[in-house]
Write a protein that holds these residues in place. Sequence first.
Motif, mmCIF file in Angstrom:
data_model
loop_
_atom_site.group_PDB
_atom_site.id
_atom_site.type_symbol
_atom_site.label_atom_id
_atom_site.label_comp_id
_atom_site.label_asym_id
_atom_site.label_seq_id
_atom_site.Cartn_x
_atom_site.Cartn_y
_atom_site.Cartn_z
ATOM 1 N N TYR A 27 42.260 29.595 -53.770
ATOM 2 C CA TYR A 27 42.219 28.272 -53.152
ATOM 3 C C TYR A 27 41.183 27.387 -53.830
ATOM 4 O O TYR A 27 41.408 26.208 -54.041
ATOM 5 C CB TYR A 27 41.910 28.398 -51.659
ATOM 6 C CG TYR A 27 41.983 27.092 -50.926
ATOM 7 C CD1 TYR A 27 43.218 26.513 -50.649
ATOM 8 C CD2 TYR A 27 40.842 26.438 -50.492
ATOM 9 C CE1 TYR A 27 43.306 25.308 -49.974
ATOM 10 C CE2 TYR A 27 40.917 25.236 -49.822
ATOM 11 C CZ TYR A 27 42.152 24.673 -49.564
ATOM 12 O OH TYR A 27 42.228 23.481 -48.889
ATOM 13 N N TYR A 28 40.053 27.952 -54.162
ATOM 14 C CA TYR A 28 38.978 27.261 -54.863
ATOM 15 C C TYR A 28 38.667 28.030 -56.139
ATOM 16 O O TYR A 28 37.675 28.756 -56.190
ATOM 17 C CB TYR A 28 37.703 27.187 -54.014
ATOM 18 C CG TYR A 28 37.682 26.026 -53.080
ATOM 19 C CD1 TYR A 28 37.382 24.751 -53.541
ATOM 20 C CD2 TYR A 28 37.952 26.191 -51.735
ATOM 21 C CE1 TYR A 28 37.351 23.679 -52.681
ATOM 22 C CE2 TYR A 28 37.928 25.122 -50.859
ATOM 23 C CZ TYR A 28 37.622 23.872 -51.338
ATOM 24 O OH TYR A 28 37.588 22.814 -50.481
ATOM 25 N N ILE A 36 40.568 33.146 -51.070
ATOM 26 C CA ILE A 36 39.542 32.104 -51.207
ATOM 27 C C ILE A 36 39.393 31.718 -52.671
ATOM 28 O O ILE A 36 39.337 30.540 -53.015
ATOM 29 C CB ILE A 36 38.196 32.565 -50.623
ATOM 30 C CG1 ILE A 36 38.295 32.715 -49.105
ATOM 31 C CG2 ILE A 36 37.076 31.582 -50.993
ATOM 32 C CD1 ILE A 36 37.088 33.389 -48.461
ATOM 33 N N MET A 65 33.299 24.529 -56.595
ATOM 34 C CA MET A 65 33.682 25.121 -55.319
ATOM 35 C C MET A 65 32.751 24.586 -54.238
ATOM 36 O O MET A 65 31.549 24.502 -54.431
ATOM 37 C CB MET A 65 33.593 26.647 -55.405
ATOM 38 C CG MET A 65 33.881 27.353 -54.101
ATOM 39 S SD MET A 65 33.735 29.157 -54.157
ATOM 40 C CE MET A 65 35.318 29.582 -54.820
ATOM 41 N N ASN A 66 33.319 24.247 -53.139
ATOM 42 C CA ASN A 66 32.549 23.799 -51.984
ATOM 43 C C ASN A 66 31.542 24.889 -51.616
ATOM 44 O O ASN A 66 31.908 26.055 -51.504
ATOM 45 C CB ASN A 66 33.528 23.544 -50.834
ATOM 46 C CG ASN A 66 32.851 23.121 -49.570
ATOM 47 O OD1 ASN A 66 31.974 23.811 -49.061
ATOM 48 N ND2 ASN A 66 33.275 22.003 -49.035
ATOM 49 N N ASN A 69 30.163 25.777 -48.863
ATOM 50 C CA ASN A 69 30.489 26.549 -47.664
ATOM 51 C C ASN A 69 31.594 27.560 -47.935
ATOM 52 O O ASN A 69 31.556 28.675 -47.419
ATOM 53 C CB ASN A 69 30.893 25.618 -46.520
ATOM 54 C CG ASN A 69 29.721 24.796 -46.024
ATOM 55 O OD1 ASN A 69 28.588 25.252 -46.025
ATOM 56 N ND2 ASN A 69 29.990 23.577 -45.621
ATOM 57 N N ILE A 70 32.574 27.158 -48.737
ATOM 58 C CA ILE A 70 33.655 28.083 -49.095
ATOM 59 C C ILE A 70 33.096 29.204 -49.947
ATOM 60 O O ILE A 70 33.448 30.377 -49.771
ATOM 61 C CB ILE A 70 34.802 27.349 -49.827
ATOM 62 C CG1 ILE A 70 35.420 26.271 -48.940
ATOM 63 C CG2 ILE A 70 35.852 28.325 -50.316
ATOM 64 C CD1 ILE A 70 36.127 26.788 -47.709
ATOM 65 N N CYS A 104 31.414 31.675 -47.760
ATOM 66 C CA CYS A 104 32.414 32.533 -47.099
ATOM 67 C C CYS A 104 32.889 33.618 -48.050
ATOM 68 O O CYS A 104 33.015 34.784 -47.669
ATOM 69 C CB CYS A 104 33.603 31.701 -46.639
ATOM 70 S SG CYS A 104 33.266 30.620 -45.253
ATOM 71 N N PHE A 105 33.158 33.235 -49.295
ATOM 72 C CA PHE A 105 33.604 34.184 -50.307
ATOM 73 C C PHE A 105 32.575 35.298 -50.471
ATOM 74 O O PHE A 105 32.918 36.481 -50.463
ATOM 75 C CB PHE A 105 33.829 33.452 -51.634
ATOM 76 C CG PHE A 105 34.132 34.354 -52.787
ATOM 77 C CD1 PHE A 105 35.412 34.860 -52.973
ATOM 78 C CD2 PHE A 105 33.148 34.691 -53.699
ATOM 79 C CE1 PHE A 105 35.708 35.692 -54.048
ATOM 80 C CE2 PHE A 105 33.428 35.529 -54.773
ATOM 81 C CZ PHE A 105 34.711 36.027 -54.938
#
Length: 65
Positions: free
Chosen positions: A53-54, A50, A1-2, A4-5, A8-9
């Motif tokens: 998505y990831y 999120i 997982m990125n 930054n993502i 956010c999570f």
Amino acid sequence: MNPNIFKCFCEVRNTQTFITKCLDDNSLSPEDRDFLIDLVQRASEISNKIEKYYPQKRGDDNDEI
């Protein structure tokens, strides 16, 4: 997982937890409670979105199947 993502999570989950704790306030009106419950549900939907998505790999990243 990125990263930054993932950040956010984590922030969405922390916000969800914080709002949930606010529900313990006995001075809330029914309208306030409904509003906070709606916010918790929306935060949950966002964190689920999120995660979908990831998708996170469960367990150790070095494990291979």
